[in-house]
Enzyme design. Structure first.
Site, PDB file in Angstrom:
ATOM      1  N   ASP A 154       0.862  -1.184   0.000  1.00 40.07           N
ATOM      2  CA  ASP A 154       0.000   0.000   0.000  1.00 40.07           C
ATOM      3  C   ASP A 154       0.897   1.232   0.000  1.00 40.07           C
ATOM      4  O   ASP A 154       1.551   1.533   1.005  1.00 40.07           O
ATOM      5  CB  ASP A 154      -0.900   0.007   1.237  1.00 40.07           C
ATOM      6  N   LYS A 217      -7.141   3.187  -3.206  1.00 37.94           N
ATOM      7  CA  LYS A 217      -7.533   3.170  -1.797  1.00 37.94           C
ATOM      8  C   LYS A 217      -7.793   4.594  -1.347  1.00 37.94           C
ATOM      9  O   LYS A 217      -7.057   5.513  -1.712  1.00 37.94           O
ATOM     10  CB  LYS A 217      -6.399   2.521  -0.994  1.00 37.94           C
ATOM     11  N   LYS A 253     -10.406  -0.046  -2.238  1.00 40.17           N
ATOM     12  CA  LYS A 253     -10.251  -0.254  -0.793  1.00 40.17           C
ATOM     13  C   LYS A 253     -10.570   1.024  -0.038  1.00 40.17           C
ATOM     14  O   LYS A 253      -9.809   1.980  -0.090  1.00 40.17           O
ATOM     15  CB  LYS A 253      -8.819  -0.701  -0.471  1.00 40.17           C
TER      16      LYS A 253
END
Length: 317
Positions: A154, A217, A253
């Site tokens: 991430d 995300k 996400k």
């Protein structure tokens, strides 16, 4: 868990895909506000959606006092997120969370604790959460997490590139990060609470996908405003547009702020309404959370037993 989803190969930077985007903010807010009530889920249907939220969760610890023992406990919860007697009562077996997410220095500990499972280990990197480090150091941190065995990484973007509309700089940065990830799948954290406008959220989403992000995300969880249904709706429509243009399915996400079973259902309704059933599985949808799991288990316990369990009856992550 993600092997059935092909990687996003990315494209050349195509600013004409997003440079004319204009967003009617009140209309988006109205649509987002309507989502929680668009599906009435009761009894076994609600329980099924709650179980699906568990399997799509990135169970996370990102604290300054993380230890290998804490990570091991988190991984034990990822292996058995819901009490076995509750799962047995519903005829469910083999349920795990979608991944465990930790800092790079805890990746090796998480890999050891999850040995023998197919639960991926995700690592944050690139100077999380601010990302205000020289690019070569951010790339080195990605390489470290990858070499430690991270299956997913991430990364955080440079928000200034978005605020200055410097799309080539953002694209080049993301391409370099995607290359540094190697076989690990990349989630691009846009830190939407810092981006000032929904147009910026949409444009940054397009650039991240064009650069090869496997998921986009919402947040690090450390911004003043984290995941909201409004920004999530904008990001999901960017995913849909990218899929229509390229045939590539990019995951989504939300992270930060999802704390209740009601939240988990609302975001799943968003996925179902905007992107379809294929985005209701771990390969394309993840929830970044830790405390959420406690309320999911509490609601599942209520479904099985007809009463709410006392807090001490449920295992903490």
């Amino acid at each position: 868990m993600t092997d059935d989803a092909p990687r996003n190969p990315g494209t050349d930077l195509q600013t004409d895909w997003f440079d004319t985007i204009r967003i009617n903010t009140p209309a988006v807010e109205r649509r987002a506000a309507s989502l929680p009530s668009r599906r009435s889920l009761k009894k076994e249907w609600q329980a099924a959606w709650l179980l699906n939220a568990v399997r799509c969760m990135d169970l996370t610890t990102l604290s300054g006092d993380d230890t290998e023992d804490r990570v091991a406990r988190l991984c034990a919860k990822a292996r058995q997120p819901i009490a076995p007697d509750l799962l047995d009562a519903m005829g469910v077996s083999g349920l795990t969370t979608g991944a465990v997410c930790v800092y790079p220095t805890m990746v090796a500990a998480a890999k050891r604790a999850l040995r023998g499972t197919d639960i991926p280990v995700a690592s944050v990197a690139t100077g999380f959460p601010a990302g205000l480090m020289p690019l070569n150091l951010r790339l080195a941190e990605i390489g470290y997490a990858r070499d430690q065995g991270a299956d997913e990484i991430d990364i955080v973007i440079t928000r200034a590139h978005v605020l200055q509309a410097d799309w080539p700089a953002l694209y080049d940065e993301l391409c370099a990060m995607r290359q540094a990830c190697g076989p690990a799948r990349m989630k691009a954290i846009l830190a939407t609470g810092d981006l000032k406008s929904l147009e910026n959220v949409a444009r940054a989403s397009h650039v991240a996908m064009q650069a090869g992000a496997d998921w986009i995300k919402t947040s690090t969880g450390k911004e003043g405003v984290n995941a909201t249904l409004t920004v999530s709706l904008v990001m999901c429509r960017a995913i849909r547009d990218h899929h229509d243009r390229t045939g590539i399915a990019v995951g989504f996400k939300p992270a930060g702020g999802l704390k209740t079973a009601k939240d988990a259902i609302a975001w799943q309704v968003l996925m179902r309404e905007e992107l379809g059933r294929d985005w209701l599985r771990p390969a394309r949808f993840r929830i970044g959370a830790s405390s959420l799991l406690g309320d999911l288990e509490r609601q599942i316990s209520h479904h099985v037993t007809g009463r709410y369990a006392a807090a001490h009856r449920l295992t903490m992550a």
